[in-house]
Design a protein around this motif. Sequence first.
Motif, PDB file in Angstrom:
ATOM      1  N   VAL A  29      31.499  72.978  10.533  1.00 48.46           N
ATOM      2  CA  VAL A  29      30.115  72.147  11.055  1.00 48.46           C
ATOM      3  C   VAL A  29      30.556  70.712  11.718  1.00 48.46           C
ATOM      4  N   THR A  30      32.064  70.351  11.229  1.00 44.88           N
ATOM      5  CA  THR A  30      32.741  69.184  11.727  1.00 44.88           C
ATOM      6  C   THR A  30      32.835  69.359  13.259  1.00 44.88           C
ATOM      7  N   VAL A  31      33.316  70.512  13.539  1.00 45.86           N
ATOM      8  CA  VAL A  31      33.971  70.839  15.046  1.00 45.86           C
ATOM      9  C   VAL A  31      32.460  70.917  15.771  1.00 45.86           C
ATOM     10  N   TYR A  32      31.737  71.502  15.195  1.00 48.89           N
ATOM     11  CA  TYR A  32      30.450  71.595  16.103  1.00 48.89           C
ATOM     12  C   TYR A  32      29.745  70.493  16.169  1.00 48.89           C
ATOM     13  N   TRP A  87      17.986  65.016   3.435  1.00 47.05           N
ATOM     14  CA  TRP A  87      17.350  66.506   3.796  1.00 47.05           C
ATOM     15  C   TRP A  87      18.556  67.519   3.291  1.00 47.05           C
ATOM     16  N   LEU A  88      19.726  67.265   3.628  1.00 47.49           N
ATOM     17  CA  LEU A  88      20.810  68.217   3.236  1.00 47.49           C
ATOM     18  C   LEU A  88      21.161  68.402   1.735  1.00 47.49           C
ATOM     19  N   GLN A  89      20.784  67.329   1.237  1.00 45.24           N
ATOM     20  CA  GLN A  89      21.120  67.675  -0.477  1.00 45.24           C
ATOM     21  C   GLN A  89      19.904  68.272  -0.936  1.00 45.24           C
ATOM     22  N   LEU A  98      19.792  73.686   9.190  1.00 44.92           N
ATOM     23  CA  LEU A  98      19.746  72.309   8.978  1.00 44.92           C
ATOM     24  C   LEU A  98      21.431  71.839   9.202  1.00 44.92           C
ATOM     25  N   LEU A  99      22.427  72.547   8.704  1.00 46.44           N
ATOM     26  CA  LEU A  99      23.547  71.881   8.886  1.00 46.44           C
ATOM     27  C   LEU A  99      24.083  72.087  10.322  1.00 46.44           C
ATOM     28  N   ALA A 125      12.218  73.886   2.039  1.00 50.61           N
ATOM     29  CA  ALA A 125      11.904  73.110   3.160  1.00 50.61           C
ATOM     30  C   ALA A 125      11.383  73.550   4.339  1.00 50.61           C
ATOM     31  N   TRP A 126      10.300  73.308   4.944  1.00 51.03           N
ATOM     32  CA  TRP A 126       9.525  73.817   6.215  1.00 51.03           C
ATOM     33  C   TRP A 126       9.382  72.969   7.476  1.00 51.03           C
ATOM     34  N   ARG A 127       9.210  73.422   8.589  1.00 53.77           N
ATOM     35  CA  ARG A 127       8.927  72.625   9.547  1.00 53.77           C
ATOM     36  C   ARG A 127       7.851  73.165  10.500  1.00 53.77           C
ATOM     37  N   LEU A 128       6.779  72.171  10.570  1.00 56.13           N
ATOM     38  CA  LEU A 128       5.424  72.643  11.286  1.00 56.13           C
ATOM     39  C   LEU A 128       5.782  72.328  12.837  1.00 56.13           C
TER      40      LEU A 128
END
Length: 282
Positions: free
Chosen positions: A257-260, A195-197, A161-162, A205-208
Amino acid sequence: IKKRAGMLDKFVSVSVIIPCYCCVETIDRAVSSVMDQTVLPVELLLVDDASSDNGRTITRLHELKMRYANKTHIEIISLKTNGGPSVARNTGWDVATQPYIAFLDADDAWHPRKLEIQYNWMKTHPDVVLVGHLCVWARSHDHNPQLPAEWKAWKVSPLKLLLSNRFQTPSAMLYRNLPFRFIPDKRHCEDYFLWLQIVLRGYSAWRLELPLAYFYKAPFGVDGLSKNLWKMEKGEMDSYWRLHLQGLMNKPVLFIVTVYSLLKYTRRIIIKLSLFRFVWVI
């Protein structure tokens, strides 16, 4: 809403929330996609965010309420001042009565089986508090493809997620009693921050992997593309900084994550410029 005998299986315990702002051109499509579900939500909450179109939006909302009065309960909430999508969604969240909440934007739409599939999956996985799915770009409201007989569901880890937002807002269904809300003063990436919190605090949390929602405008926006991209990028970096201040992200992770994120932004700008050059040549 009163449910007649034999009709209970046509409703699911979901409150659908649609923030509305000057959306008279698209709200019919969004609401009809809710009313065309194979199972209906117990309630639909339409939150008018102080639309500045001389009453056109609020009038259309009341027309839709009358049109679908016999299908499910529709409640119209009128805000006095414009607060943005976070405030509108939070307002609907606070008055929702059902144990599950699903969000839809006024210019998007759902596949007819969205609530059926997502609600049943959450009911059989009670430890999962947030579930999303694929969203695809469609050119017309008639875009409701046949869904595959087999599909995958996967857990969204903090790292995944990050690195990328895996939950578009029209795909999200979550527990109403979660101790979180959208940040009112955030106008960009407010959903991603929520969502990150949830995930960084240890919730599941999951994704279909099913295309159950549709956008009707190109990815990253159409008008003012570069400007919108930069606003989204600043919103993403602001989310990371807020998480760091909350103690949910240490400095090394914040730096990575900022650089990415900046690399992703640069790639999007290059793609945008390439598309513009292609169109200009044609």
